[in-house]
Scaffold this motif. Structure first.
Motif, PDB file in Angstrom:
ATOM      1  N   VAL A 131       0.650  -1.464   0.235  1.00  0.00           N
ATOM      2  CA  VAL A 131      -0.326   0.000   0.158  1.00  0.00           C
ATOM      3  C   VAL A 131       0.566   1.634   0.051  1.00  0.00           C
ATOM      4  O   VAL A 131       1.905   1.304   1.104  1.00  0.00           O
ATOM      5  CB  VAL A 131      -1.175   0.144   1.291  1.00  0.00           C
ATOM      6  N   LEU A 132       0.604   1.612  -1.184  1.00  0.00           N
ATOM      7  CA  LEU A 132       1.983   2.804  -1.318  1.00  0.00           C
ATOM      8  C   LEU A 132       1.288   4.308  -0.599  1.00  0.00           C
ATOM      9  O   LEU A 132      -0.299   5.239  -0.998  1.00  0.00           O
ATOM     10  CB  LEU A 132       2.661   3.571  -2.552  1.00  0.00           C
ATOM     11  N   PRO A 133       1.884   4.914  -0.326  1.00  0.00           N
ATOM     12  CA  PRO A 133       1.611   6.569   0.458  1.00  0.00           C
ATOM     13  C   PRO A 133       1.226   7.407  -0.422  1.00  0.00           C
ATOM     14  O   PRO A 133       2.159   7.108  -2.330  1.00  0.00           O
ATOM     15  CB  PRO A 133       2.608   6.990   1.533  1.00  0.00           C
ATOM     16  N   HIS A 134       0.869   7.974  -0.495  1.00  0.00           N
ATOM     17  CA  HIS A 134       0.388   9.280  -1.986  1.00  0.00           C
ATOM     18  C   HIS A 134       1.094  10.204  -2.051  1.00  0.00           C
ATOM     19  O   HIS A 134       1.831  10.972  -0.974  1.00  0.00           O
ATOM     20  CB  HIS A 134      -1.124  10.017  -1.421  1.00  0.00           C
ATOM     21  N   LEU A 135       1.881  10.799  -3.107  1.00  0.00           N
ATOM     22  CA  LEU A 135       2.704  11.423  -3.764  1.00  0.00           C
ATOM     23  C   LEU A 135       2.913  12.465  -4.654  1.00  0.00           C
ATOM     24  O   LEU A 135       2.279  12.195  -4.910  1.00  0.00           O
ATOM     25  CB  LEU A 135       4.478  10.610  -3.965  1.00  0.00           C
ATOM     26  N   THR A 136       2.999  13.993  -3.946  1.00  0.00           N
ATOM     27  CA  THR A 136       3.212  15.069  -4.906  1.00  0.00           C
ATOM     28  C   THR A 136       4.805  14.423  -5.869  1.00  0.00           C
ATOM     29  O   THR A 136       5.507  13.930  -5.453  1.00  0.00           O
ATOM     30  CB  THR A 136       3.570  16.443  -3.922  1.00  0.00           C
ATOM     31  N   GLN A 137       4.338  14.984  -7.509  1.00  0.00           N
ATOM     32  CA  GLN A 137       4.719  15.549  -7.367  1.00  0.00           C
ATOM     33  C   GLN A 137       5.882  16.883  -7.919  1.00  0.00           C
ATOM     34  O   GLN A 137       5.779  17.542  -9.644  1.00  0.00           O
ATOM     35  CB  GLN A 137       4.515  14.859  -9.130  1.00  0.00           C
TER      36      GLN A 137
END
Lengths: 286, 286
Positions: free
Chosen positions: A5-11
């Motif tokens: 379950v991956l964390p949500h990342l901005t770019q």
């Protein structure tokens, strides 16, 4: 394989260079590019952890790798999100806000020791890590001299901020001779942390992972490689005594002064399959 | 001039290099020297402050300069002694024990922010210093292009660990073109902190102080120069964007890419007296 379950990342990639003018030895104006250097203050659940000075290419992976290499976070799924905003901080600093699901255990305790290594100040690297060296198990993998030359050549061909603006360190992850990711930063510890963050997100087990770094093979670089289970590190530069001692102890193969056909293998020589005839050969490896 | 009460310092200089063997590209054993890299944990009145990774040439001056540049200590006479013992710490670390006369005020508060700069992790550099930039007043001094060439040449002639073992950064303090102290370390922040410590001990007001560094002109290097009231910094390497912005703001003259007759002056150009005819000249400056 369990699904991560991956964390949500901005770019939030930022411009990497800026044009300035300088005056040269002839008194003439010269237009040049210089690498960006940005302050990024990391907060975990609103608690300030550290301010990193970074180029700004992959800030979310950098934060992820920093938290991992500092052993502040053990599992990816402990984190909900990492949100980077370059304009949110005080005095022009950017902000990386890390949101965890249930808070981090013992955060104050883990951040209380400070080490200023050759290349950076890395929380508890020395205090804790040095005493747990024996726990780090390295995979049994090797590369050949031919693969080493292919790695050196791939770096030579790589388009980079270094080529356009200088003054940055580059790090790369290879699997055998195959380039997986190339990262530059104003600090080499950031470049390696960014690789660590990226590797953590991948659902891949690398067969024969190899790090390349333009920086020196210091204790910190060897420790971080070991922490990421990468048993071979190649550098354009040399090695320090503690880098050497730790690499021997950790069974990490360190190869320095690697340019063109030259190199020096300092430790764990069994991981490098020597092919001395290639050193004499005038055939160009491409 | 008031007489300074100097703290008592040990002189715990450690061996700077070590001989090791490496295997080269021909499969042959090669004897080489590598620079030492030692852990030195700093305690102030028995409270652990930081662990520095250092070459070990002038550990007492390093600790002194670190404490000053971190703004942990304001006055020399607050300190009774600095005692360095390379064998006293845990896991092979050395110990620098700083004894103060009356304890340090607000030590916990001052050490709570952390910044990992390009080259190191320097306590409160960003958080506090960035907001007090305007307080730093630089002396009005200049150097000529001829003096700059003499500085570059003096560094070229300097005997060094770099020449014998590589992998270290060098920093030097000049007054005009005259070399005052040359320091090397595995981290350039340590080299500059060591110079700061030494300068602090001197009862001299330098007329036209100039820093030379083999490292890049990053925000940290510019800040530290300004903190030490050194208005001119010369480097073999380039500059980062934040180094550039801060140097402009602080009126610090930054000169990079300085080798032989070449250089680029990035900021505060009025501090460098250009003599372009010297760039064409084939007369060697000795």
């Amino acid at each position: 394989m369990t699904h991560k379950v991956l964390p949500h990342l901005t770019q939030a990639k930022a411009p990497l260079t800026r044009a300035i003018t300088a005056i040269n030895e002839h008194g003439a104006v010269q237009n040049i590019e210089v690498p960006a250097e940005r302050a990024l203050t990391v907060y975990v659940d609103k608690k300030e952890i550290v301010t990193l000075m970074t180029l700004g290419a992959y800030p979310e992976w950098l934060v992820l790798g920093y938290l991992r290499n500092q052993r502040l976070v053990e599992q990816l799924n402990e984190m909900e999100s990492i949100t980077v905003d370059w304009d949110a901080g005080e005095a022009g600093a950017g902000v990386a806000a890390v949101k965890t699901k249930n808070g981090l255990q013992n955060l104050a305790e883990k951040t209380q020791h400070r080490v200023v290594t050759t290349g950076c100040g890395q929380g508890s690297v020395f205090g804790d890590l040095m005493q747990n060296l024996d726990d780090l198990q390295m995979p049994e993998s090797q590369i050949t001299q031919e693969q080493l030359y292919q790695i050196i050549n791939a770096i030579r061909l790589q388009e980079s901020t270094y080529k356009s603006a200088g003054s940055v360190h580059g790090c790369a992850l290879f699997n055998h001779q195959s380039l997986q990711l190339f990262v530059e930063d104003v600090g080499r510890h950031n470049a390696i942390d960014t690789l660590a963050g990226w590797m953590w997100l991948q659902d891949i087990q690398f067969d024969a992972p190899v790090f390349y770094t333009t920086g020196r093979l210091t204790s910190e670089m060897v420790l971080k490689s070991a922490q990421m289970h990468v048993p071979i590190v190649v550098s354009r530069s040399g090695i320090t005594e503690m880098g050497f001692v730790m690499a021997e102890q950790l069974n990490v193969c360190t190869i320095g002064r690697a340019t063109n056909k030259h190199f020096l293998c300092y430790t764990a020589g069994h991981r490098l399959v020597h092919q001395p005839h290639l050193a004499q050969s005038s055939i160009k490896i491409t």
